[in-house]
Write a protein that holds these residues in place. Structure first.
Motif, PDB file in Angstrom:
ATOM      1  N   ILE A 220       0.866  -1.179   0.000  1.00  0.00           N
ATOM      2  CA  ILE A 220       0.000   0.000   0.000  1.00  0.00           C
ATOM      3  C   ILE A 220       0.904   1.230   0.000  1.00  0.00           C
ATOM      4  N   VAL A 221       0.925   1.956  -1.091  1.00  0.00           N
ATOM      5  CA  VAL A 221       1.782   3.139  -1.204  1.00  0.00           C
ATOM      6  C   VAL A 221       1.020   4.341  -0.661  1.00  0.00           C
ATOM      7  N   GLY A 222       1.650   5.071   0.243  1.00  0.00           N
ATOM      8  CA  GLY A 222       1.002   6.210   0.867  1.00  0.00           C
ATOM      9  C   GLY A 222       0.877   7.408  -0.057  1.00  0.00           C
ATOM     10  N   LYS A 257      -3.129   6.979   9.189  1.00  0.00           N
ATOM     11  CA  LYS A 257      -4.329   6.149   9.291  1.00  0.00           C
ATOM     12  C   LYS A 257      -4.182   4.849   8.500  1.00  0.00           C
ATOM     13  N   ILE A 258      -3.511   4.922   7.353  1.00  0.00           N
ATOM     14  CA  ILE A 258      -3.269   3.698   6.577  1.00  0.00           C
ATOM     15  C   ILE A 258      -2.459   2.712   7.407  1.00  0.00           C
ATOM     16  N   LYS A 259      -1.388   3.209   8.018  1.00  0.00           N
ATOM     17  CA  LYS A 259      -0.524   2.321   8.808  1.00  0.00           C
ATOM     18  C   LYS A 259      -1.281   1.707   9.979  1.00  0.00           C
ATOM     19  N   ALA A 260      -2.108   2.501  10.632  1.00  0.00           N
ATOM     20  CA  ALA A 260      -2.905   1.982  11.748  1.00  0.00           C
ATOM     21  C   ALA A 260      -3.913   0.946  11.264  1.00  0.00           C
ATOM     22  N   LEU A 261      -4.520   1.213  10.106  1.00  0.00           N
ATOM     23  CA  LEU A 261      -5.482   0.267   9.540  1.00  0.00           C
ATOM     24  C   LEU A 261      -4.821  -1.072   9.236  1.00  0.00           C
ATOM     25  N   PHE A 269      -6.015 -11.664   7.423  1.00  0.00           N
ATOM     26  CA  PHE A 269      -5.538 -12.140   6.125  1.00  0.00           C
ATOM     27  C   PHE A 269      -4.350 -13.089   6.315  1.00  0.00           C
ATOM     28  N   PRO A 270      -4.614 -14.271   6.867  1.00  0.00           N
ATOM     29  CA  PRO A 270      -3.535 -15.228   7.138  1.00  0.00           C
ATOM     30  C   PRO A 270      -2.812 -15.638   5.849  1.00  0.00           C
ATOM     31  N   GLY A 271      -1.489 -15.748   5.963  1.00  0.00           N
ATOM     32  CA  GLY A 271      -0.688 -16.157   4.819  1.00  0.00           C
ATOM     33  C   GLY A 271      -0.285 -15.023   3.910  1.00  0.00           C
ATOM     34  N   ALA A 272      -0.811 -13.834   4.167  1.00  0.00           N
ATOM     35  CA  ALA A 272      -0.482 -12.676   3.332  1.00  0.00           C
ATOM     36  C   ALA A 272       0.389 -11.686   4.093  1.00  0.00           C
ATOM     37  N   VAL A 273       1.205 -10.963   3.357  1.00  0.00           N
ATOM     38  CA  VAL A 273       1.994  -9.871   3.924  1.00  0.00           C
ATOM     39  C   VAL A 273       1.492  -8.585   3.286  1.00  0.00           C
ATOM     40  N   ILE A 274       0.981  -7.700   4.110  1.00  0.00           N
ATOM     41  CA  ILE A 274       0.421  -6.434   3.647  1.00  0.00           C
ATOM     42  C   ILE A 274       1.239  -5.324   4.293  1.00  0.00           C
ATOM     43  N   ALA A 275       1.901  -4.522   3.485  1.00  0.00           N
ATOM     44  CA  ALA A 275       2.837  -3.542   4.034  1.00  0.00           C
ATOM     45  C   ALA A 275       2.618  -2.155   3.453  1.00  0.00           C
ATOM     46  N   TYR A 276       2.910  -1.179   4.267  1.00  0.00           N
ATOM     47  CA  TYR A 276       2.856   0.231   3.860  1.00  0.00           C
ATOM     48  C   TYR A 276       4.214   0.635   3.304  1.00  0.00           C
ATOM     49  N   LEU A 277       4.218   1.307   2.147  1.00  0.00           N
ATOM     50  CA  LEU A 277       5.439   1.860   1.574  1.00  0.00           C
ATOM     51  C   LEU A 277       5.300   3.376   1.507  1.00  0.00           C
ATOM     52  N   ASP A 278       6.276   4.074   2.019  1.00  0.00           N
ATOM     53  CA  ASP A 278       6.200   5.528   2.135  1.00  0.00           C
ATOM     54  C   ASP A 278       6.818   6.224   0.929  1.00  0.00           C
ATOM     55  N   ILE A 279       6.123   7.201   0.379  1.00  0.00           N
ATOM     56  CA  ILE A 279       6.717   8.065  -0.642  1.00  0.00           C
ATOM     57  C   ILE A 279       6.733   9.520  -0.190  1.00  0.00           C
ATOM     58  N   TYR A 280       6.045   9.802   0.895  1.00  0.00           N
ATOM     59  CA  TYR A 280       5.925  11.183   1.372  1.00  0.00           C
ATOM     60  C   TYR A 280       7.300  11.789   1.670  1.00  0.00           C
ATOM     61  N   ASP A 281       8.083  11.110   2.480  1.00  0.00           N
ATOM     62  CA  ASP A 281       9.354  11.682   2.930  1.00  0.00           C
ATOM     63  C   ASP A 281      10.341  11.889   1.786  1.00  0.00           C
ATOM     64  N   LYS A 282      10.455  10.886   0.902  1.00  0.00           N
ATOM     65  CA  LYS A 282      11.427  11.002  -0.197  1.00  0.00           C
ATOM     66  C   LYS A 282      11.033  12.117  -1.150  1.00  0.00           C
ATOM     67  N   ILE A 283       9.762  12.188  -1.523  1.00  0.00           N
ATOM     68  CA  ILE A 283       9.334  13.229  -2.451  1.00  0.00           C
ATOM     69  C   ILE A 283       9.477  14.612  -1.830  1.00  0.00           C
ATOM     70  N   ALA A 344      11.278   5.101  -7.476  1.00  0.00           N
ATOM     71  CA  ALA A 344      11.240   3.643  -7.677  1.00  0.00           C
ATOM     72  C   ALA A 344      12.353   2.960  -6.889  1.00  0.00           C
ATOM     73  N   ASN A 345      13.543   3.518  -6.945  1.00  0.00           N
ATOM     74  CA  ASN A 345      14.668   2.942  -6.198  1.00  0.00           C
ATOM     75  C   ASN A 345      14.373   2.917  -4.703  1.00  0.00           C
ATOM     76  N   ASN A 346      13.783   3.999  -4.212  1.00  0.00           N
ATOM     77  CA  ASN A 346      13.458   4.083  -2.792  1.00  0.00           C
ATOM     78  C   ASN A 346      12.380   3.079  -2.400  1.00  0.00           C
ATOM     79  N   LEU A 347      11.336   2.974  -3.219  1.00  0.00           N
ATOM     80  CA  LEU A 347      10.268   2.004  -2.945  1.00  0.00           C
ATOM     81  C   LEU A 347      10.814   0.578  -2.985  1.00  0.00           C
ATOM     82  N   PHE A 348      11.695   0.317  -3.920  1.00  0.00           N
ATOM     83  CA  PHE A 348      12.283  -1.013  -4.056  1.00  0.00           C
ATOM     84  C   PHE A 348      13.068  -1.387  -2.803  1.00  0.00           C
ATOM     85  N   GLN A 349      13.856  -0.464  -2.310  1.00  0.00           N
ATOM     86  CA  GLN A 349      14.636  -0.750  -1.105  1.00  0.00           C
ATOM     87  C   GLN A 349      13.727  -0.968   0.101  1.00  0.00           C
TER      88      GLN A 349
END
Length: 362
Positions: A220-222, A257-261, A269-283, A344-349
């Motif tokens: 989930i990209v912020g 709120k996304i991160k808290a959600l 959602f067993p068996g799944a990995v759902i993660a927040y990816l930040d773009i706010y700080d880099k941009i 993209a490089n930042n999101l990838f890392q």
């Protein structure tokens, strides 16, 4: 001191994984994921809107100016999108196709697509008035794609491809910039907090839907600091001529709120990995300190005056800058492909750390 070692360990892990997965010559390594499926708005739409009866298009010059042969594809930038570059970074083709493109067929089906639609958002009231694809329709198109995949390659291959793929969603800017803060009806109906909660409900439904279709890795990209977009400064803060902090605060609070959600719903959602990816700080850092990244201009886009032009206002009659690589923004709303590469490089890392952690492997 302990926090220092934890931070150092994370950085070392990211660096180690990066050395394993940086792009090499074709055929020298296996992709990190079987496919990449993305959903959202113009930041990830490679041309789906070309095939819709909407005015929100970019299939004309000077868009695509730095694409091979200077070809406009429907991407709202001068070259490749962040998702094209992310696809390449994880070992997949360097152009992520539009799901509605008639050329999206055959072997291309196996490595993913973008189901996104420019000007779309989490809220239906953002998408429907402009005749673009609301999030629910994007997921419906994914289901149709999955059926095509199964028909051509078999159900086992289709299920395996989907289960080992990376799913990502990036949206929300249009919900606020082009809906809530421009639409008095929406503002009268909802407070900012209520509108954010409405968007979160849509996000939750999206996660449920793709999980039920077999997704196990979901990013989930912020939101970006959309108060710093040239168009938003021009429209809402032209006197001070700086980032409109009220909008940035809305983006920042929504990201929280996304991160808290996600923390709340992960057990469902067993068996799944759902993660927040930040773009706010880099941009924000790119915009505040453009020279650090090799840019000279962060207040206006390359196309036209760069203060308001986007979509049809950035057209063949527009005079664009000589060197887009010196600009953070291509038009008044969208980054240049050079800026997208940094993102993209930042999101990838971030993804390498999040999805390859000991928790992920267990």
């Amino acid at each position: 001191m302990e926090g220092h070692y934890i931070s150092l360990s994370i950085n070392v892990l990211a660096l180690f994984l990066l050395t394993l997965y940086v792009p090499q010559a074709a055929g020298q390594r296996q992709p990190l994921y079987s496919a990449l499926y993305v959903f959202g708005d113009s930041t990830i739409d490679p041309g789906n809107n070309n095939f819709l009866a909407t005015v929100v298009k970019s299939d004309f010059p000077p868009y695509g100016r730095d694409f091979p042969n200077g070809r406009p594809t429907g991407r709202f930038t001068n070259g490749r999108l962040v998702t094209d570059q992310l696809s390449e970074l994880i070992g997949l083709p360097d152009l992520l196709p539009a799901s509605l493109d008639p050329e999206f067929r055959g072997q291309k089906l196996l490595t993913g697509a973008s189901f996104g639609s420019s000007a779309s958002g989490y809220a239906d009231s953002t998408s429907i008035p402009l005749d673009v694809l609301p999030l629910e329709k994007q997921v419906e198109n994914f289901r149709l794609y999955k059926a095509r995949l199964a028909k051509q390659f078999g159900h086992e291959t289709a299920n395996k491809t989907v289960s080992q793929a990376l799913f990502a969603i990036s949206g929300g800017t249009d919900d606020f910039a082009n809906n809530y803060f421009l639409n008095h009806i929406t503002r009268k109906k909802y407070t900012v907090e209520q509108f954010q909660d409405l968007m979160l409900k849509s996000l939750t439904v999206f996660i449920e839907n793709v999980y039920n279709e077999g997704a196990t890795t979901i990013a989930i990209v912020g939101l970006p600091p959309f108060g710093c977009l040239p168009s938003q400064i021009t429209l809402h803060n032209i006197v001070e001529n700086t980032c409109f902090e009220e909008f940035n605060e809305v983006a920042s609070s929504f990201n929280s709120k996304i991160k808290a959600l996600l923390e709340k719903i992960k057990p469902h959602f067993p068996g799944a990995v759902i993660a927040y990816l930040d773009i706010y700080d880099k941009i924000l850092d790119i915009i505040k300190s453009p020279s650090k990244y090799g840019f000279e201009e962060a207040r206006k886009g390359c196309c036209g005056t760069g203060l308001l032009e986007t979509a049809i206002l950035c057209n063949p009659s527009s005079i664009s800058c000589a060197e887009p690589s010196k600009y953070v923004f291509w038009d008044s709303f969208h980054p240049t492909t050079e800026c997208y590469q940094i993102i993209a490089n930042n999101l990838f890392q971030q993804a390498l750390v999040v999805f390859n952690s000991p928790t992920r492997r267990n």
